[in-house]
Design an enzyme around this catalytic site. Structure first.
Site, mmCIF file in Angstrom:
data_model
loop_
_atom_site.group_PDB
_atom_site.id
_atom_site.type_symbol
_atom_site.label_atom_id
_atom_site.label_comp_id
_atom_site.label_asym_id
_atom_site.label_seq_id
_atom_site.Cartn_x
_atom_site.Cartn_y
_atom_site.Cartn_z
ATOM 1 N N SER A 95 15.295 -8.858 -51.187
ATOM 2 C CA SER A 95 15.367 -9.884 -52.105
ATOM 3 C C SER A 95 15.593 -11.289 -51.224
ATOM 4 O O SER A 95 16.182 -12.337 -51.559
ATOM 5 C CB SER A 95 16.708 -9.704 -53.143
ATOM 6 O OG SER A 95 17.674 -9.263 -52.368
ATOM 7 N N ASN A 112 27.807 -5.061 -55.094
ATOM 8 C CA ASN A 112 27.949 -5.475 -56.311
ATOM 9 C C ASN A 112 28.755 -6.481 -56.706
ATOM 10 O O ASN A 112 28.482 -7.404 -57.379
ATOM 11 C CB ASN A 112 27.995 -4.248 -57.169
ATOM 12 C CG ASN A 112 26.827 -2.977 -56.964
ATOM 13 O OD1 ASN A 112 25.977 -3.373 -56.298
ATOM 14 N ND2 ASN A 112 27.306 -1.748 -57.339
ATOM 15 N N THR A 125 9.581 -41.906 -88.213
ATOM 16 C CA THR A 125 9.759 -40.578 -88.731
ATOM 17 C C THR A 125 8.504 -39.942 -88.777
ATOM 18 O O THR A 125 7.352 -40.813 -89.368
ATOM 19 C CB THR A 125 10.843 -40.469 -90.155
ATOM 20 O OG1 THR A 125 9.662 -41.142 -91.002
ATOM 21 C CG2 THR A 125 12.049 -40.901 -89.858
ATOM 22 N N HIS A 126 8.200 -38.876 -88.480
ATOM 23 C CA HIS A 126 6.810 -38.238 -88.737
ATOM 24 C C HIS A 126 5.813 -38.897 -87.900
ATOM 25 O O HIS A 126 4.533 -38.971 -88.001
ATOM 26 C CB HIS A 126 6.122 -38.079 -90.198
ATOM 27 C CG HIS A 126 7.233 -37.664 -91.050
ATOM 28 N ND1 HIS A 126 7.294 -36.201 -91.373
ATOM 29 C CD2 HIS A 126 8.173 -38.161 -91.788
ATOM 30 C CE1 HIS A 126 8.244 -36.185 -92.565
ATOM 31 N NE2 HIS A 126 8.853 -37.168 -92.511
ATOM 32 N N LYS A 129 -7.520 -45.941 -64.332
ATOM 33 C CA LYS A 129 -6.485 -45.175 -64.724
ATOM 34 C C LYS A 129 -5.250 -45.139 -63.954
ATOM 35 O O LYS A 129 -5.268 -45.215 -62.821
ATOM 36 C CB LYS A 129 -7.009 -43.701 -64.766
ATOM 37 C CG LYS A 129 -8.159 -43.216 -65.857
ATOM 38 C CD LYS A 129 -7.906 -43.493 -67.263
ATOM 39 C CE LYS A 129 -6.999 -42.637 -67.984
ATOM 40 N NZ LYS A 129 -7.520 -41.105 -68.078
ATOM 41 N N ASN A 175 -1.953 -42.731 -64.614
ATOM 42 C CA ASN A 175 -1.633 -41.703 -65.541
ATOM 43 C C ASN A 175 -0.204 -41.302 -65.469
ATOM 44 O O ASN A 175 0.513 -41.439 -64.419
ATOM 45 C CB ASN A 175 -2.543 -40.516 -65.256
ATOM 46 C CG ASN A 175 -3.934 -40.762 -65.521
ATOM 47 O OD1 ASN A 175 -4.164 -41.435 -66.278
ATOM 48 N ND2 ASN A 175 -4.887 -40.112 -64.706
ATOM 49 N N GLU A 205 4.035 -36.082 -68.104
ATOM 50 C CA GLU A 205 3.292 -34.776 -68.514
ATOM 51 C C GLU A 205 3.780 -33.478 -67.676
ATOM 52 O O GLU A 205 4.008 -32.620 -68.444
ATOM 53 C CB GLU A 205 1.694 -35.068 -68.259
ATOM 54 C CG GLU A 205 1.311 -36.185 -68.928
ATOM 55 C CD GLU A 205 -0.116 -36.364 -68.403
ATOM 56 O OE1 GLU A 205 -1.137 -36.332 -69.181
ATOM 57 O OE2 GLU A 205 -0.203 -36.974 -67.160
#
Ligand code: ARG
Length: 471
Positions: free
Chosen positions: A39, A126, A171-172, A299, A301, A306
């Site tokens: 690890s 541990n 809303t919506h 463009k 962006n 995103e």
């Protein structure tokens, strides 16, 4: 090489066992299994905390006369020099030494000789890994809270600077009623404030000192766990040794906190994407957080937004991975638990970067008041206020609602003002100012939110400065 030789199991290989394999094993691990089992590629990040924990442990062993003062001094000096050498990049971690603990113990042995072997008295990996991860998270939670405070400050500043801008509230994703942009931004402040508080709450469950639990049952040596806890800045000692070595609830909780933060960030990211689109035109995002297209020269962006939106899924995945590692796991330590670090570090890294990038986006965004006002001047946004005005004239709200609904239907069928001519509609500024109760979008109330927010930022800053000096 004959076919027979090729088939020989790895146990007959001649590599001499190193690290914890000495004694019990005749051979080195199969190379493939060594890679699978190790690890170090992930947990090397814990080296500072591992060494801090070891120094406290060594001091305690001497205080309790479990080892001599002289040995403890050698261990501490050696550990400090290993720490410096790791920081300077002089120690190469080795996969065959599995993890950060064995690598550090081996480096210590190179440094001070066989007395290094005394460090692991009354300790197991541990309880050691449980300690390291808790210490690490206590520091990282504080750093994350600081990033959150910077994002919250960016939201408050931007809200204050744009106090006069009025936009449609949705809303919506349909235009509903006009609101101040500042009110909209301060809604996100509330989300991030809850995130900050949630992290604070989680500290009480991370802040329990597991060392002394050893492998699972505790140790036969007269350890002073409370002393170690105080030395390392913990406020309490884990109450049950079996729970202490197998508990990763705090890691799951941390991942959940990160998932919640990413969810909030993704909502804000999505709104910025919409607002920066030509269709909305409500804002321009800062150039230094946008990318261009390889083919379309025009463009610009919103890649940062995103990516935040997408990386939210990745953090949800980390949370699911942790929950699934723990599912049905019998007490106490199982190697499964080694798989906890990658998701914890991944959500920490992802959410840290996302928060800081969002702060940059918010500070650098330019808002276009005219476009927002134009959208907010859509007469349909006045529908609720028109119904309210009928109510003031004595109509029950439900009737007023139906009457205005009919006017709006007529308007949409004929398009244009149509039957709306003759009814007097409130202007967007009037409508926002009419909502002057606590939590409303009127100027005075939004200013009140901002004042409260600044008070929170000040108080939470003082609090984190206090905890820094305490730990
Ligand atoms: N690398 C291990 C982990 O991350 C440390 C504990 C190992 N304990 C053991 N019994 N093999 O969980």
């Amino acid at each position: 090489m004959t076919r027979n030789q090729k088939k020989k199991p790895s146990a007959t290989k001649t590599g001499k066992p190193v690290g914890v394999r000495k004694g019990r094993f005749r051979s080195e691990m199969d190379p493939l299994f060594a890679r699978f089992n190790a690890s170090i590629a992930v947990d090397h990040r814990l080296f500072e905390h591992d060494i801090r924990g070891s120094i406290a442990h060594a001091r305690m062993l001497a205080r309790q006369e479990i080892i001599s003062r002289d040995d403890a001094r050698k261990l501490e000096t050696g550990l400090r020099s290993v720490l410096e050498r790791i920081r300077r990049g002089e120690i190469r971690f080795r996969e065959e030494l599995e993890d950060v603990h064995v690598n550090i113990e081996e480096a210590l042995r190179q440094e001070i000789g066989e007395v290094a072997g005394k460090l692991h008295t009354a300790r197991s990996r541990n309880d050691q890994i449980a300690l390291d991860l808790r210490m690490y998270l206590l520091d990282e939670v504080e750093r994350l809270q600081q990033y959150l405070r910077e994002l919250m400050a960016a939201l408050v500043d931007t809200a204050e600077q744009n106090m006069e801008l009025v936009m449609p509230g949705y809303t919506h994703l349909q235009r509903g009623q006009p609101v101040r942009l500042a009110h909209h931004l301060m809604a996100y402040f509330e989300m991030f404030r809850r995130d900050w508080q949630r992290l604070s709450d989680s500290v009480s469950r991370i802040d329990r000192m597991p060392l002394g639990s050893a492998a699972l049952a505790g140790t036969t040596f007269p350890v002073d766990r409370e002393w170690v806890a105080r030395e390392l800045g913990f406020s309490s000692v884990a109450a049950n040794s079996m729970d202490a070595v197998s508990d990763r609830d705090f890691a799951v909780e941390f991942a959940f906190d990160c998932a919640m933060m990413m969810m909030h960030l993704s909502r804000l990211a999505e709104e910025l994407i919409l607002w920066a689109s030509q269709e909305f035109g409500f804002c321009s995002l800062p150039d230094d957080f946008c990318s261009g297209s390889s083919i379309m020269p025009q463009k610009k962006n919103p890649d940062a937004c995103e990516l935040i939106r997408a990386k939210t899924g990745r953090v949800y995945g980390d949370l699911m991975a942790l929950l699934t590692v723990l599912k049905a796991l019998p007490l106490t330590y199982n190697k499964d638990l080694q798989e906890d670090k990658e998701p914890v570090f991944d959500c920490l890294d992802t959410v840290s970067m996302s928060i800081r990038i969002m702060a940059g986006l918010i500070s650098g965004a330019r808002f276009h008041g005219e476009k927002m006002l134009e959208a907010a001047s859509d007469p349909t946004l006045a529908a609720t206020d028109l119904a309210d005005s009928y109510v003031r004239q004595g109509k029950p709200f439900r009737e007023a609602h139906a009457a205005v609904g009919a006017i709006m239907r007529g308007r949409s069928e004929r398009s244009g003002y149509g039957r709306m001519k003759g009814v007097s509609l409130s202007a967007p500024e009037e409508m926002v100012e009419a909502r002057k109760h606590i939590g409303g979008t009127a100027r005075a109330r939004v200013k009140e939110q901002i004042r409260d927010a600044r008070g929170f930022l000040k108080k939470s800053g003082e609090k984190s400065a206090r905890s820094r000096s305490g730990r």
